[in-house]
Design a protein around this motif. Structure first.
Motif, mmCIF file in Angstrom:
data_model
loop_
_atom_site.group_PDB
_atom_site.id
_atom_site.type_symbol
_atom_site.label_atom_id
_atom_site.label_comp_id
_atom_site.label_asym_id
_atom_site.label_seq_id
_atom_site.Cartn_x
_atom_site.Cartn_y
_atom_site.Cartn_z
ATOM 1 N N ASP A 97 -15.337 -38.155 45.842
ATOM 2 C CA ASP A 97 -16.719 -37.743 45.557
ATOM 3 C C ASP A 97 -17.643 -38.026 46.736
ATOM 4 O O ASP A 97 -18.507 -37.212 47.089
ATOM 5 C CB ASP A 97 -17.240 -38.475 44.315
ATOM 6 C CG ASP A 97 -16.635 -37.946 43.026
ATOM 7 O OD1 ASP A 97 -16.123 -36.802 43.041
ATOM 8 O OD2 ASP A 97 -16.683 -38.667 42.007
ATOM 9 N N GLU A 98 -17.480 -39.204 47.350
ATOM 10 C CA GLU A 98 -18.327 -39.552 48.500
ATOM 11 C C GLU A 98 -18.147 -38.545 49.628
ATOM 12 O O GLU A 98 -19.110 -38.078 50.237
ATOM 13 C CB GLU A 98 -17.971 -40.949 49.010
ATOM 14 C CG GLU A 98 -18.438 -42.075 48.124
ATOM 15 C CD GLU A 98 -18.065 -43.431 48.696
ATOM 16 O OE1 GLU A 98 -17.377 -43.479 49.732
ATOM 17 O OE2 GLU A 98 -18.460 -44.438 48.108
ATOM 18 N N ARG A 99 -16.868 -38.219 49.932
ATOM 19 C CA ARG A 99 -16.607 -37.286 51.020
ATOM 20 C C ARG A 99 -17.135 -35.897 50.684
ATOM 21 O O ARG A 99 -17.697 -35.208 51.539
ATOM 22 C CB ARG A 99 -15.097 -37.254 51.294
ATOM 23 C CG ARG A 99 -14.653 -36.321 52.396
ATOM 24 C CD ARG A 99 -15.368 -36.534 53.707
ATOM 25 N NE ARG A 99 -15.403 -37.917 54.131
ATOM 26 C CZ ARG A 99 -15.939 -38.320 55.278
ATOM 27 N NH1 ARG A 99 -16.496 -37.443 56.100
ATOM 28 N NH2 ARG A 99 -15.953 -39.602 55.594
ATOM 29 N N ALA A 100 -16.961 -35.488 49.423
ATOM 30 C CA ALA A 100 -17.469 -34.174 49.005
ATOM 31 C C ALA A 100 -18.992 -34.099 49.145
ATOM 32 O O ALA A 100 -19.544 -33.090 49.610
ATOM 33 C CB ALA A 100 -17.057 -33.904 47.555
ATOM 34 N N LEU A 101 -19.676 -35.172 48.753
ATOM 35 C CA LEU A 101 -21.136 -35.207 48.904
ATOM 36 C C LEU A 101 -21.540 -35.131 50.365
ATOM 37 O O LEU A 101 -22.509 -34.445 50.727
ATOM 38 C CB LEU A 101 -21.696 -36.485 48.268
ATOM 39 C CG LEU A 101 -21.802 -36.506 46.749
ATOM 40 C CD1 LEU A 101 -22.237 -37.897 46.277
ATOM 41 C CD2 LEU A 101 -22.810 -35.467 46.257
ATOM 42 N N LEU A 102 -20.810 -35.852 51.229
ATOM 43 C CA LEU A 102 -21.146 -35.846 52.642
ATOM 44 C C LEU A 102 -20.947 -34.457 53.253
ATOM 45 O O LEU A 102 -21.779 -33.982 54.032
ATOM 46 C CB LEU A 102 -20.282 -36.875 53.381
ATOM 47 C CG LEU A 102 -20.556 -37.052 54.875
ATOM 48 C CD1 LEU A 102 -22.014 -37.436 55.116
ATOM 49 C CD2 LEU A 102 -19.622 -38.095 55.473
ATOM 50 N N ILE A 103 -19.848 -33.809 52.877
ATOM 51 C CA ILE A 103 -19.603 -32.454 53.382
ATOM 52 C C ILE A 103 -20.708 -31.510 52.936
ATOM 53 O O ILE A 103 -21.231 -30.709 53.720
ATOM 54 C CB ILE A 103 -18.228 -31.955 52.888
ATOM 55 C CG1 ILE A 103 -17.098 -32.761 53.551
ATOM 56 C CG2 ILE A 103 -18.050 -30.461 53.162
ATOM 57 C CD1 ILE A 103 -15.722 -32.488 52.980
ATOM 58 N N ALA A 105 -23.770 -32.346 52.008
ATOM 59 C CA ALA A 105 -25.041 -32.731 52.616
ATOM 60 C C ALA A 105 -25.167 -32.217 54.043
ATOM 61 O O ALA A 105 -26.248 -31.813 54.487
ATOM 62 C CB ALA A 105 -25.191 -34.247 52.590
ATOM 63 N N ARG A 106 -24.054 -32.224 54.774
ATOM 64 C CA ARG A 106 -24.095 -31.761 56.164
ATOM 65 C C ARG A 106 -24.342 -30.258 56.273
ATOM 66 O O ARG A 106 -24.731 -29.769 57.331
ATOM 67 C CB ARG A 106 -22.779 -32.130 56.866
ATOM 68 C CG ARG A 106 -22.682 -33.598 57.243
ATOM 69 C CD ARG A 106 -21.314 -33.951 57.775
ATOM 70 N NE ARG A 106 -21.295 -35.327 58.290
ATOM 71 C CZ ARG A 106 -20.198 -36.021 58.513
ATOM 72 N NH1 ARG A 106 -19.012 -35.475 58.257
ATOM 73 N NH2 ARG A 106 -20.255 -37.247 58.979
ATOM 74 N N LYS A 107 -24.116 -29.541 55.193
ATOM 75 C CA LYS A 107 -24.350 -28.103 55.206
ATOM 76 C C LYS A 107 -25.800 -27.754 54.856
ATOM 77 O O LYS A 107 -26.172 -26.585 54.853
ATOM 78 C CB LYS A 107 -23.404 -27.426 54.215
ATOM 79 C CG LYS A 107 -21.930 -27.491 54.631
ATOM 80 C CD LYS A 107 -21.036 -26.814 53.606
ATOM 81 C CE LYS A 107 -19.576 -26.862 54.051
ATOM 82 N NZ LYS A 107 -18.669 -26.209 53.064
ATOM 83 N N THR A 108 -26.592 -28.768 54.542
ATOM 84 C CA THR A 108 -28.000 -28.548 54.210
ATOM 85 C C THR A 108 -28.878 -29.085 55.329
ATOM 86 O O THR A 108 -28.402 -29.594 56.346
ATOM 87 C CB THR A 108 -28.352 -29.271 52.893
ATOM 88 O OG1 THR A 108 -28.329 -30.691 53.116
ATOM 89 C CG2 THR A 108 -27.359 -28.906 51.792
ATOM 90 N N LYS A 115 -37.764 -38.878 56.898
ATOM 91 C CA LYS A 115 -37.408 -40.147 56.265
ATOM 92 C C LYS A 115 -35.903 -40.394 56.358
ATOM 93 O O LYS A 115 -35.453 -41.521 56.589
ATOM 94 C CB LYS A 115 -37.849 -40.148 54.802
ATOM 95 C CG LYS A 115 -39.354 -40.171 54.610
ATOM 96 C CD LYS A 115 -39.709 -40.232 53.135
ATOM 97 C CE LYS A 115 -41.226 -40.287 52.939
ATOM 98 N NZ LYS A 115 -41.597 -40.307 51.497
ATOM 99 N N VAL A 116 -35.124 -39.326 56.184
ATOM 100 C CA VAL A 116 -33.674 -39.462 56.270
ATOM 101 C C VAL A 116 -33.261 -39.759 57.702
ATOM 102 O O VAL A 116 -32.397 -40.613 57.952
ATOM 103 C CB VAL A 116 -32.977 -38.191 55.758
ATOM 104 C CG1 VAL A 116 -31.468 -38.295 55.937
ATOM 105 C CG2 VAL A 116 -33.313 -37.956 54.291
ATOM 106 N N GLU A 117 -33.883 -39.067 58.654
ATOM 107 C CA GLU A 117 -33.579 -39.323 60.067
ATOM 108 C C GLU A 117 -33.851 -40.777 60.427
ATOM 109 O O GLU A 117 -33.050 -41.424 61.102
ATOM 110 C CB GLU A 117 -34.411 -38.393 60.956
ATOM 111 C CG GLU A 117 -33.948 -36.954 60.962
ATOM 112 C CD GLU A 117 -34.765 -36.108 61.920
ATOM 113 O OE1 GLU A 117 -35.961 -36.422 62.121
ATOM 114 O OE2 GLU A 117 -34.216 -35.137 62.471
#
Length: 313
Positions: A97-103, A105-108, A115-117
């Motif tokens: 799940d963590e890896r799926a979320l990261l993938i 997130a990187r596409k957005t 704030k995220v930066e």
């Protein structure tokens, strides 16, 4: 439906685990690179790989068994006690799940949010600071260095004097004087302690064991250390606890603690000293200005190292 006896449904447990991850800021220390590419080239199997097998692949990113072990350390204590075969599917799905979320997130554009930066920069800075500090501190904490510290500060140092004693504690001076009179007539100290003392150790004949002077209240310690072994106080000794009659059973230099007894304390002391030295070294050569809340100049605090010798047992 219960999930492996924990009382959670599979979906609920997954949600709880994920919320714990997000709340604690846990980041999986995976064996691949940050781009999501495979962590090892195909066809290069080794003994090391067989000891740390791949347990999942998400878009080419390999998750190893060691990653699950690291993830388990961040679980709540009650879940860490669960059998490995029960935690395995939970942790495996969590890392997927963590890896799926990261993938995703990187596409957005979420990484471009100011704030995220900032949060990502701060996280990277903290990781770099911690890595540098470990690099500076770790060499100072070798087993040989810890043993050398023990030899110098314990084996090579004179230890404080100890006294072994019994006591009889009563509420009034008159009671104490009456007991001393019985002792003068030949009564046994231990028997009177069992019969008359209000101290919790009375059932053991008033036995206190070995103690150093700073472990007892001053009036008691002064009297106990003034006695010769085998003698008792001829006048009652008053403290905030009542009236004492003390019998000395012996004196000695306190034995140095064994290495195993103090090695953890020594290592912590050495760690603190090494961190302090690293921080002082980091500030060296820098121009540092401090200001009070109202903007006025403030004095740079003294960053002198703490006492390097740990308290003795």
């Amino acid at each position: 439906m219960k999930w492996y006896g924990f009382g959670y449904s599979a979906a609920a447990f997954s949600a709880v685990a994920l919320s714990f991850v997000l709340g604690s800021g846990f980041a999986t220390a995976a064996t691949g690179d940050a781009s999501g590419t495979a962590s090892a080239q195909p066809g290069k199997a080794s003994t090391a790989a067989s000891k740390d097998p791949v347990v999942a692949i998400v878009n080419g990113y390999k998750i190893h068994l060691s990653d699950l072990a690291k993830a388990a350390q961040s679980l709540p204590p009650q879940l860490q006690q669960a059998p490995p075969q029960e935690l395995y599917p939970v942790l495996l799905n969590r890392l997927v799940d963590e890896r799926a979320l990261l993938i995703k997130a990187r596409k957005t554009n979420v990484a471009k949010d100011p704030k995220v930066e900032r949060a990502m920069r701060e996280a990277a800075n903290r990781a770099l600071e911690a890595a540098y500090l470990r690099k500076e501190v770790r060499p100072e904490l070798s087993d040989a260095a810890v043993k050398a510290y023990y030899q110098k500060h314990y084996v090579g140092q004179k230890q404080p004097e100890e006294v072994k004693a019994r006591q009889i504690l009563v509420k009034t001076q008159a009671e104490a004087e009456k007991i001393i009179d019985q002792l003068n007539k030949g009564a046994k100290f231990s028997e009177l302690a069992i019969k008359d003392s209000i101290d919790p150790g009375a059932k053991n004949g008033g036995e206190l064991g070995w103690f150093t002077k700073d472990e007892m209240v001053k009036p008691f310690a002064d009297a106990a250390f003034a006695l010769k072994p085998g003698t008792y106080t001829k006048t009652p000794v008053q403290s905030q606890f009542g009236w004492h009659i003390i019998k000395s059973q012996g004196k000695r230099e306190k034995p140095a603690p064994s290495f195993d007894e103090v090695k953890d304390k020594i290592r912590q002391t050495m760690t603190d000293a090494a961190i302090t030295a690293a921080l002082q070294n980091a500030r060296a050569g820098l121009t540092i200005k401090l200001f009070n809340p109202d903007g006025s100049p403030a004095t740079l605090p003294d960053a002198s190292a703490p006492n390097s010798a740990p308290a003795k047992n």
